[in-house]
Design a protein around this motif. Structure first.
Motif, PDB file in Angstrom:
ATOM      1  N   PRO A 130       0.814  -1.234   0.000  1.00 56.04           N
ATOM      2  CA  PRO A 130       0.000   0.000   0.000  1.00 56.04           C
ATOM      3  C   PRO A 130       0.843   1.277   0.000  1.00 56.04           C
ATOM      4  CG  PRO A 130      -0.111  -1.081   2.145  1.00 56.04           C
ATOM      5  CD  PRO A 130       0.619  -2.015   1.222  1.00 56.04           C
ATOM      6  N   HIS A 131       2.056   1.204   0.487  1.00 55.27           N
ATOM      7  CA  HIS A 131       2.917   2.394   0.514  1.00 55.27           C
ATOM      8  C   HIS A 131       3.354   2.807  -0.885  1.00 55.27           C
ATOM      9  CE1 HIS A 131       3.147   2.391   4.868  1.00 55.27           C
ATOM     10  NE2 HIS A 131       3.322   1.077   4.803  1.00 55.27           N
ATOM     11  N   LEU A 132       3.461   1.844  -1.787  1.00 51.98           N
ATOM     12  CA  LEU A 132       3.879   2.153  -3.152  1.00 51.98           C
ATOM     13  C   LEU A 132       2.887   3.099  -3.816  1.00 51.98           C
ATOM     14  CD1 LEU A 132       5.595   1.797  -5.707  1.00 51.98           C
ATOM     15  CD2 LEU A 132       4.278  -0.284  -6.189  1.00 51.98           C
ATOM     16  N   GLN A 133       1.608   2.763  -3.789  1.00 52.99           N
ATOM     17  CA  GLN A 133       0.600   3.598  -4.448  1.00 52.99           C
ATOM     18  C   GLN A 133       0.509   4.970  -3.792  1.00 52.99           C
ATOM     19  OE1 GLN A 133      -0.803   2.906  -7.437  1.00 52.99           O
ATOM     20  NE2 GLN A 133      -1.311   5.073  -7.260  1.00 52.99           N
ATOM     21  N   LYS A 134       0.635   5.017  -2.466  1.00 52.08           N
ATOM     22  CA  LYS A 134       0.590   6.314  -1.781  1.00 52.08           C
ATOM     23  C   LYS A 134       1.757   7.188  -2.205  1.00 52.08           C
ATOM     24  CE  LYS A 134      -2.107   4.605   2.055  1.00 52.08           C
ATOM     25  NZ  LYS A 134      -2.131   4.085   3.401  1.00 52.08           N
ATOM     26  N   PHE A 135       2.958   6.600  -2.297  1.00 49.05           N
ATOM     27  CA  PHE A 135       4.131   7.343  -2.742  1.00 49.05           C
ATOM     28  C   PHE A 135       3.921   7.866  -4.166  1.00 49.05           C
ATOM     29  CE2 PHE A 135       8.123   7.207  -5.195  1.00 49.05           C
ATOM     30  CZ  PHE A 135       8.792   8.253  -4.578  1.00 49.05           C
ATOM     31  N   LEU A 136       3.468   6.988  -5.056  1.00 50.34           N
ATOM     32  CA  LEU A 136       3.271   7.377  -6.449  1.00 50.34           C
ATOM     33  C   LEU A 136       2.258   8.510  -6.576  1.00 50.34           C
ATOM     34  CD1 LEU A 136       3.144   3.808  -8.067  1.00 50.34           C
ATOM     35  CD2 LEU A 136       5.065   5.424  -8.122  1.00 50.34           C
TER      36      LEU A 136
END
Length: 191
Positions: free
Chosen positions: A57-63
């Motif tokens: 979930p951190h990947l999409q938030k970062f992007l």
């Protein structure tokens, strides 16, 4: 340390330094994005390959926070290009370890650029004006448990270390003073 009180003080300081709401929002967005980026993970389909873990979930938030597409980030940290024969570019896979190091370097670069921008902007806004006496000149100093430090260039890492040291020092002082007060009270000594 009261985090909400510290955050409110930070926002007030930004306002006093004439940062507009959009600038403050951008600083917070970049900071939060980098915190999420620290939790981005990779898999290793083979010893010399890496892939972003898409379910993290951190990947999409970062992007989303950085306005970057998944494929752009993947191409940046999971692959590299090299010149062959001086003119032909070939794209190669990065190992998982190298992709993780690349991600760490990206995060440090983003934080460093933001920190440098903040320091430069603040220094411009508090700079000595020609009509102000030198005894009223403004400056930025960092106070830690060992006193004031003056660096030619302050780094984000130094700021974070000092912030943590101050928080730990406050906890330590609170515990020590509380135990001394309890000891004085138990012995009937006015404190």
């Amino acid at each position: 340390v009261d985090d909400q009180e510290e955050f409110d003080s930070l926002i007030e300081s930004f306002s006093l330094l004439q940062f507009d709401p959009d600038q403050i929002r951008d600083i917070m967005r970049i900071s939060v994005a980098c915190m999420h980026a620290l939790n981005v993970t990779f898999t290793a389909p083979s010893a010399d390959e890496s892939e972003l873990v898409g379910t993290n979930p951190h990947l999409q938030k970062f992007l989303t926070l950085m306005g970057v597409e998944r494929d752009e980030l993947r191409d940046t940290v999971c692959f590299f290009e090299m010149l062959v024969g001086g003119r032909d570019k070939q794209r190669r896979n990065q190992s998982k370890a190298n992709a993780e190091k690349g991600m760490e370097a990206l995060i440090k670069s983003i934080y460093s650029a933001m920190f440098t921008h903040l320091v430069n902007t603040i220094n411009e806004r508090i700079a000595l004006r020609p009509n102000v006496s030198s005894k009223h000149a403004a400056s930025i100093g960092i106070l830690d448990i060992f006193g004031f430090e003056s660096f030619q260039t302050n780094s984000l890492e130094q700021l974070m270390i000092n912030y943590c040291n101050e928080a730990l020092q406050q906890v330590f002082n609170g515990i020590v003073f509380k135990s001394i007060k309890e000891e004085y009270d138990s012995e009937g000594i006015d404190s």
